[in-house]
Design a protein around this motif. Sequence first.
Motif, short mmCIF file in Angstrom:
data_model
loop_
_atom_site.label_atom_id
_atom_site.label_comp_id
_atom_site.label_asym_id
_atom_site.label_seq_id
_atom_site.Cartn_x
_atom_site.Cartn_y
_atom_site.Cartn_z
N GLY A 133 36.93 39.85 37.15
CA GLY A 133 36.36 41.19 37.03
C GLY A 133 35.24 41.42 38.03
N GLU A 134 34.44 40.38 38.28
CA GLU A 134 33.38 40.49 39.28
C GLU A 134 33.96 40.68 40.69
OE1 GLU A 134 29.71 37.88 37.53
OE2 GLU A 134 31.48 36.77 38.20
N LEU A 135 35.08 40.03 40.96
CA LEU A 135 35.75 40.23 42.26
C LEU A 135 36.23 41.66 42.42
CD1 LEU A 135 38.10 37.25 43.26
CD2 LEU A 135 36.19 38.22 44.54
N LEU A 136 36.82 42.21 41.36
CA LEU A 136 37.27 43.60 41.41
C LEU A 136 36.08 44.54 41.63
CD1 LEU A 136 39.89 43.55 38.51
CD2 LEU A 136 40.40 43.91 40.93
N THR A 137 34.96 44.26 40.98
CA THR A 137 33.76 45.08 41.17
C THR A 137 33.29 45.01 42.62
OG1 THR A 137 33.06 44.77 38.87
CG2 THR A 137 31.37 45.40 40.46
N ALA A 138 33.32 43.81 43.20
CA ALA A 138 32.91 43.65 44.60
C ALA A 138 33.81 44.45 45.53
CB ALA A 138 32.93 42.17 44.98
N ALA A 139 35.10 44.49 45.24
CA ALA A 139 36.02 45.27 46.06
C ALA A 139 35.72 46.76 45.95
CB ALA A 139 37.46 44.98 45.65
N LEU A 140 35.42 47.22 44.72
CA LEU A 140 35.04 48.62 44.54
C LEU A 140 33.75 48.93 45.28
CD1 LEU A 140 35.81 48.97 40.72
CD2 LEU A 140 37.07 50.06 42.59
N ASP A 141 32.80 48.01 45.22
CA ASP A 141 31.52 48.20 45.92
C ASP A 141 31.72 48.29 47.43
OD1 ASP A 141 30.19 48.10 43.51
OD2 ASP A 141 29.53 46.01 43.73
N ALA A 142 32.77 47.61 47.93
CA ALA A 142 33.06 47.61 49.37
C ALA A 142 33.79 48.87 49.81
CB ALA A 142 33.87 46.37 49.74
N GLY A 143 34.09 49.77 48.85
CA GLY A 143 34.73 51.03 49.20
C GLY A 143 36.22 51.09 48.99
N ALA A 144 36.78 50.12 48.31
CA ALA A 144 38.24 50.11 48.10
C ALA A 144 38.67 51.29 47.23
CB ALA A 144 38.67 48.81 47.44
N ARG A 145 39.74 51.93 47.68
CA ARG A 145 40.35 53.01 46.90
C ARG A 145 41.74 52.60 46.41
NH1 ARG A 145 37.28 56.79 45.06
NH2 ARG A 145 38.98 58.30 45.15
N THR A 146 42.26 51.53 46.98
CA THR A 146 43.50 50.92 46.51
C THR A 146 43.22 49.45 46.23
OG1 THR A 146 44.93 52.42 47.76
CG2 THR A 146 45.88 50.32 47.06
N LEU A 147 43.49 49.02 45.01
CA LEU A 147 43.29 47.63 44.62
C LEU A 147 44.66 46.99 44.42
CD1 LEU A 147 40.49 48.01 41.91
CD2 LEU A 147 40.20 47.16 44.25
N VAL A 148 44.97 46.00 45.22
CA VAL A 148 46.17 45.19 45.02
C VAL A 148 45.69 43.91 44.35
CG1 VAL A 148 48.06 43.96 46.12
CG2 VAL A 148 47.32 46.17 47.02
N PHE A 149 46.03 43.74 43.10
CA PHE A 149 45.51 42.65 42.29
C PHE A 149 46.60 41.60 42.11
CE2 PHE A 149 43.63 41.42 37.91
CZ PHE A 149 42.76 40.52 38.49
N GLY A 150 46.52 40.53 42.91
CA GLY A 150 47.50 39.46 42.83
C GLY A 150 47.10 38.46 41.77
N VAL A 151 47.99 38.19 40.84
CA VAL A 151 47.66 37.30 39.73
C VAL A 151 48.66 36.15 39.66
CG1 VAL A 151 46.55 39.18 38.47
CG2 VAL A 151 48.92 38.64 37.97
N GLY A 152 48.13 34.98 39.41
CA GLY A 152 48.93 33.76 39.33
C GLY A 152 48.04 32.57 39.56
N GLY A 153 48.49 31.39 39.16
CA GLY A 153 47.71 30.19 39.36
C GLY A 153 46.45 30.13 38.52
#
Length: 393
Positions: A133-153
């Motif tokens: 969740g903190e990584l997603l927040t960092a991406a939003l803070d960086a200006g991301a408008r499209t989030l590709v969330f790869g999950v696994g491992g």
Amino acid sequence: MADAAVSGTRSARSAQSEAPARRVLVAADKFKGSLTAVEVAERVAAGLRRAVPGLEVEALPVADGGDGTVAAAVAAGFDRREVRVTGPLGDGVTAAFALRGDTAVVEMAEASGLQRLPGGVLAPLTASTYGSGELLTAALDAGARTLVFGVGGSATTDGGAGMLAALGARFLKADGEPVAPGGAGLAELASADLSGLDPRLGEVAFVLASDVDNPLTGPKGAPAVYGPQKGASPEDVRRLDAALAHFVKVLEEPAGATGFAASPGAGAAGGIGYGALLLGARFRPGIEVMLDVLGFAPALERADLVITGEGSLDEQTLHGKAPAGVAAAARAAGKEVVAVCGRLALPPEALGRAGIRRAYALTDLEPDVATCIAEAGPLLERTAERIARDFLS
């Protein structure tokens, strides 16, 4: 053994009689435990060029949403961004996401993967996705408008509760204190408050990229199918499945979550897929998403021959793994595909149905698996020379 890898009825001799390929696209995944996807591409390219000097080789390392996804995006031209986040057991770790323009590729394993467990000690009941969740927040803070969330491992089986908490949700016990991190703590969940979720999540395109379409709970759910890989005993699996079912029950009213737990992808990465679906993510097969993001289509158009692969070509490969996705797209474009792998466990007929003309295994050159793993790079270069002799002469 090499003969067994031939798909279809045409032999290597007939392939040599055809017009040689002029440009080769190497679009392979990692050889887990041996080589990254970038290293696989480098080794294949080196072997091809040694056999055919001056050959045009384009490298496009690929991933299916699991570990290695950010590295593949960076190799394709994304910027690597690093941030300190919370590891699966609460310790600080440095994790990365990839950014190009307003598109971010976020890999949950960077924050919450098995490789982030201190000392490699498994913790199936307590590992948390808070850092994701903190990584997603960092991406939003960086200006991301499209989030590709790869999950696994993942090291986790918490249904994405940790991720949601990092994004502003509150999960409380009857005494008003937060539940303990990890899936087991959800058994004590009394109330959930999602009103504090980051409002930016409602303003972005959110894609859940995974090769797993399991539901959250039940016999095909995250605890039952993947829990043992994370160290869960049979009793742990029962506890986690019951805790996640309780989590869903508590969330149904405040989140309108009815039906999400049974949706394809909800059980991905210990159930973080469920949490992402609650946030409005759209589930897509990971390799399809990544091929789009990495610019595979134009690279494919430029190629005459495609080389794909991964560490083990087996039944799992046929169910959403990177080589199958690459081969399907290449076949649709009328391009010939061959594959490289450490170990081959598919018959020629299955390879042919997947769109792979021929597969070359490192074990063809070195039968000892341990040696293959230790010397994967040189063996892969020799394998690429074989491909050049068979298809590029």
